[in-house]
Design a protein around this motif. Structure first.
Motif, PDB file in Angstrom:
ATOM      1  N   GLY A 109     114.011  62.616 124.179  1.00 24.74           N
ATOM      2  CA  GLY A 109     113.030  63.688 123.997  1.00 24.74           C
ATOM      3  C   GLY A 109     112.134  63.446 122.788  1.00 24.74           C
ATOM      4  O   GLY A 109     112.504  62.738 121.852  1.00 24.74           O
ATOM      5  N   TRP A 110     110.967  64.042 122.803  1.00 24.81           N
ATOM      6  CA  TRP A 110     109.988  63.802 121.751  1.00 24.81           C
ATOM      7  C   TRP A 110     110.214  64.704 120.544  1.00 24.81           C
ATOM      8  O   TRP A 110     110.807  65.769 120.628  1.00 24.81           O
ATOM      9  CB  TRP A 110     108.578  63.975 122.286  1.00 24.81           C
ATOM     10  CG  TRP A 110     108.284  65.307 122.907  1.00 24.81           C
ATOM     11  CD1 TRP A 110     107.998  66.477 122.282  1.00 24.81           C
ATOM     12  CD2 TRP A 110     108.241  65.586 124.315  1.00 24.81           C
ATOM     13  NE1 TRP A 110     107.765  67.473 123.180  1.00 24.81           N
ATOM     14  CE2 TRP A 110     107.900  66.962 124.444  1.00 24.81           C
ATOM     15  CE3 TRP A 110     108.425  64.820 125.464  1.00 24.81           C
ATOM     16  CZ2 TRP A 110     107.764  67.567 125.698  1.00 24.81           C
ATOM     17  CZ3 TRP A 110     108.290  65.432 126.702  1.00 24.81           C
ATOM     18  CH2 TRP A 110     107.967  66.785 126.807  1.00 24.81           C
ATOM     19  N   LEU A 111     109.716  64.224 119.410  1.00 23.02           N
ATOM     20  CA  LEU A 111     109.754  64.999 118.173  1.00 23.02           C
ATOM     21  C   LEU A 111     108.460  65.788 117.973  1.00 23.02           C
ATOM     22  O   LEU A 111     108.483  66.871 117.392  1.00 23.02           O
ATOM     23  CB  LEU A 111     109.975  64.062 116.981  1.00 23.02           C
ATOM     24  CG  LEU A 111     111.290  63.272 116.995  1.00 23.02           C
ATOM     25  CD1 LEU A 111     111.361  62.348 115.783  1.00 23.02           C
ATOM     26  CD2 LEU A 111     112.481  64.218 117.011  1.00 23.02           C
ATOM     27  N   TYR A 112     107.355  65.220 118.444  1.00 26.13           N
ATOM     28  CA  TYR A 112     106.049  65.878 118.323  1.00 26.13           C
ATOM     29  C   TYR A 112     105.330  65.745 119.659  1.00 26.13           C
ATOM     30  O   TYR A 112     105.193  64.647 120.200  1.00 26.13           O
ATOM     31  CB  TYR A 112     105.206  65.242 117.217  1.00 26.13           C
ATOM     32  CG  TYR A 112     105.861  65.296 115.857  1.00 26.13           C
ATOM     33  CD1 TYR A 112     105.822  66.446 115.094  1.00 26.13           C
ATOM     34  CD2 TYR A 112     106.544  64.179 115.356  1.00 26.13           C
ATOM     35  CE1 TYR A 112     106.428  66.502 113.842  1.00 26.13           C
ATOM     36  CE2 TYR A 112     107.154  64.224 114.103  1.00 26.13           C
ATOM     37  CZ  TYR A 112     107.097  65.382 113.362  1.00 26.13           C
ATOM     38  OH  TYR A 112     107.711  65.436 112.128  1.00 26.13           O
ATOM     39  N   GLU A 113     104.822  66.841 120.161  1.00 29.37           N
ATOM     40  CA  GLU A 113     104.169  66.821 121.471  1.00 29.37           C
ATOM     41  C   GLU A 113     102.743  66.311 121.399  1.00 29.37           C
ATOM     42  O   GLU A 113     102.263  65.668 122.330  1.00 29.37           O
ATOM     43  CB  GLU A 113     104.186  68.225 122.084  1.00 29.37           C
ATOM     44  CG  GLU A 113     103.609  68.263 123.483  1.00 29.37           C
ATOM     45  CD  GLU A 113     103.752  69.626 124.137  1.00 29.37           C
ATOM     46  OE1 GLU A 113     103.326  69.761 125.294  1.00 29.37           O
ATOM     47  OE2 GLU A 113     104.289  70.549 123.491  1.00 29.37           O
ATOM     48  N   SER A 114     102.056  66.572 120.303  1.00 25.99           N
ATOM     49  CA  SER A 114     100.632  66.247 120.216  1.00 25.99           C
ATOM     50  C   SER A 114     100.277  65.745 118.824  1.00 25.99           C
ATOM     51  O   SER A 114     101.019  65.988 117.856  1.00 25.99           O
ATOM     52  CB  SER A 114      99.792  67.491 120.521  1.00 25.99           C
ATOM     53  OG  SER A 114      99.967  68.460 119.485  1.00 25.99           O
ATOM     54  N   PRO A 115      99.155  65.049 118.697  1.00 26.91           N
ATOM     55  CA  PRO A 115      98.697  64.639 117.363  1.00 26.91           C
ATOM     56  C   PRO A 115      98.515  65.821 116.425  1.00 26.91           C
ATOM     57  O   PRO A 115      98.806  65.726 115.228  1.00 26.91           O
ATOM     58  CB  PRO A 115      97.365  63.945 117.656  1.00 26.91           C
ATOM     59  CG  PRO A 115      97.471  63.468 119.062  1.00 26.91           C
ATOM     60  CD  PRO A 115      98.282  64.526 119.767  1.00 26.91           C
ATOM     61  N   GLU A 116      98.050  66.926 116.967  1.00 29.93           N
ATOM     62  CA  GLU A 116      97.811  68.108 116.145  1.00 29.93           C
ATOM     63  C   GLU A 116      99.115  68.646 115.556  1.00 29.93           C
ATOM     64  O   GLU A 116      99.159  69.075 114.399  1.00 29.93           O
ATOM     65  CB  GLU A 116      97.122  69.194 116.975  1.00 29.93           C
ATOM     66  CG  GLU A 116      95.706  68.856 117.414  1.00 29.93           C
ATOM     67  CD  GLU A 116      95.624  67.879 118.565  1.00 29.93           C
ATOM     68  OE1 GLU A 116      94.537  67.307 118.778  1.00 29.93           O
ATOM     69  OE2 GLU A 116      96.647  67.668 119.260  1.00 29.93           O
ATOM     70  N   GLU A 117     100.179  68.597 116.345  1.00 32.39           N
ATOM     71  CA  GLU A 117     101.466  69.083 115.860  1.00 32.39           C
ATOM     72  C   GLU A 117     101.993  68.205 114.732  1.00 32.39           C
ATOM     73  O   GLU A 117     102.486  68.698 113.714  1.00 32.39           O
ATOM     74  CB  GLU A 117     102.483  69.137 117.002  1.00 32.39           C
ATOM     75  CG  GLU A 117     103.831  69.703 116.582  1.00 32.39           C
ATOM     76  CD  GLU A 117     104.832  69.761 117.710  1.00 32.39           C
ATOM     77  OE1 GLU A 117     105.989  70.136 117.437  1.00 32.39           O
ATOM     78  OE2 GLU A 117     104.477  69.422 118.870  1.00 32.39           O
ATOM     79  N   LEU A 118     101.894  66.882 114.895  1.00 24.86           N
ATOM     80  CA  LEU A 118     102.347  65.980 113.836  1.00 24.86           C
ATOM     81  C   LEU A 118     101.506  66.154 112.583  1.00 24.86           C
ATOM     82  O   LEU A 118     102.036  66.199 111.461  1.00 24.86           O
ATOM     83  CB  LEU A 118     102.289  64.526 114.314  1.00 24.86           C
ATOM     84  CG  LEU A 118     102.612  63.460 113.263  1.00 24.86           C
ATOM     85  CD1 LEU A 118     103.952  63.702 112.601  1.00 24.86           C
ATOM     86  CD2 LEU A 118     102.573  62.074 113.889  1.00 24.86           C
ATOM     87  N   THR A 119     100.202  66.280 112.745  1.00 20.84           N
ATOM     88  CA  THR A 119      99.313  66.457 111.596  1.00 20.84           C
ATOM     89  C   THR A 119      99.679  67.712 110.814  1.00 20.84           C
ATOM     90  O   THR A 119      99.719  67.708 109.581  1.00 20.84           O
ATOM     91  CB  THR A 119      97.843  66.539 112.054  1.00 20.84           C
ATOM     92  OG1 THR A 119      97.499  65.338 112.755  1.00 20.84           O
ATOM     93  CG2 THR A 119      96.908  66.706 110.862  1.00 20.84           C
ATOM     94  N   ALA A 120      99.978  68.777 111.535  1.00 21.26           N
ATOM     95  CA  ALA A 120     100.302  70.042 110.882  1.00 21.26           C
ATOM     96  C   ALA A 120     101.605  69.964 110.102  1.00 21.26           C
ATOM     97  O   ALA A 120     101.775  70.674 109.098  1.00 21.26           O
ATOM     98  CB  ALA A 120     100.382  71.149 111.928  1.00 21.26           C
ATOM     99  N   ARG A 121     102.523  69.095 110.520  1.00 19.81           N
ATOM    100  CA  ARG A 121     103.846  69.053 109.914  1.00 19.81           C
ATOM    101  C   ARG A 121     104.047  67.901 108.934  1.00 19.81           C
ATOM    102  O   ARG A 121     105.069  67.863 108.230  1.00 19.81           O
ATOM    103  CB  ARG A 121     104.905  68.959 111.009  1.00 19.81           C
ATOM    104  CG  ARG A 121     104.960  70.175 111.925  1.00 19.81           C
ATOM    105  CD  ARG A 121     106.130  70.076 112.873  1.00 19.81           C
ATOM    106  NE  ARG A 121     106.204  71.215 113.785  1.00 19.81           N
ATOM    107  CZ  ARG A 121     107.170  71.384 114.676  1.00 19.81           C
ATOM    108  NH1 ARG A 121     108.142  70.491 114.766  1.00 19.81           N
ATOM    109  NH2 ARG A 121     107.166  72.436 115.468  1.00 19.81           N
ATOM    110  N   CYS A 122     103.127  66.941 108.904  1.00 15.88           N
ATOM    111  CA  CYS A 122     103.385  65.733 108.109  1.00 15.88           C
ATOM    112  C   CYS A 122     103.110  65.907 106.615  1.00 15.88           C
ATOM    113  O   CYS A 122     103.497  65.063 105.810  1.00 15.88           O
ATOM    114  CB  CYS A 122     102.578  64.547 108.654  1.00 15.88           C
ATOM    115  SG  CYS A 122     100.808  64.615 108.338  1.00 15.88           S
TER     116      CYS A 122
END
Length: 236
Positions: A109-122
């Motif tokens: 399973g994935w940790l981040y669904e979208s680039p936007e989600e990773l950007t918001a959390r990184c």
């Protein structure tokens, strides 16, 4: 006629020579272009001879220059990633980049669904140019993948390989079947492969295109490519 070009890693002389000789209607790069100048400058000599399309590879985000010479080029809108485009009468679907464990490595399973989600959390300190970290601009996100699943295409081009390759992914097989393609072409692994024996299992024909190699849309080898330790030089 469409030609598919394997990883070039900054070498474009063979592209100029082959396109000048054969005049295909369109060419598609399968990632890891690593242009040393803006892509339109590398290909200036042939831009009036053929349509140019590409998907990106993992090394196209290795440096600011690698990124800018491709994604910031005048040909940036020719990226097939995440969409289906009509090219010389064929519907081509593209999925650039690679699966990375920090985002998604199927079947896990994935940790981040979208680039936007990773950007918001990184965190702000990890962002690049106030957005997604540069490395992950060549990561495959589930949002990219599933945007294609409901569409239809004749050909799928990916940087990652299908499961027939020792380092391939069943997720690529599943995407190809969902799209209804008859053929799939990939780069990344630097070897020229025809997975003919797996056609029945896969449900489509699949081809690996070698380092600086070229394969025609009908699956025939125009140029097998080079081994990683061979000098590239001029091609004949």
């Amino acid at each position: 006629m469409i030609y598919f070009f394997g990883d070039t890693h900054g070498h474009f002389q063979h592209v100029l020579e082959i396109v000048s000789r054969d005049r295909p209607a369109a060419i598609v790069f399968l990632g890891d272009l690593q242009a040393q100048r803006p892509l339109e400058a590398e290909l200036e000599f042939i831009l009036g001879m053929t349509e140019v399309w590409f998907i990106h590879g993992n090394h196209d985000t290795d440096s600011d220059a690698d990124y800018d010479h491709l994604f910031g080029s005048a040909l940036a809108d020719r990226n097939l990633h995440g969409r289906v485009v009509l090219v010389d009468g064929m519907r081509i679907a593209g999925l650039g980049g690679v699966f990375r464990g920090q985002v998604w490595t199927p079947p896990v399973g994935w940790l981040y669904e979208s680039p936007e989600e990773l950007t918001a959390r990184c965190g702000a300190g990890n962002r690049w140019r106030e957005g997604l970290p540069r490395k992950h601009r060549s990561s495959i996100f589930p949002a990219d993948y599933f945007r294609l699943v409901s569409q239809r295409a004749d050909i799928l081009v990916t940087h990652e390989a299908p499961s027939s390759h020792p380092h391939g992914f069943e997720a690529i097989d599943e995407l190809a079947r969902s799209l209804g393609v008859t053929k799939a072409f990939h780069g990344h692994h630097h070897d020229r492969l025809d997975y003919g024996r797996d056609r029945t299992r896969l449900g489509f024909e699949a081809f690996g295109v070698g380092f600086c190699g070229v394969t025609c849309v009908n699956g025939s080898c125009i140029q097998p490519g080079k081994f990683d330790n061979e000098p590239v030089g001029r091609f004949r």
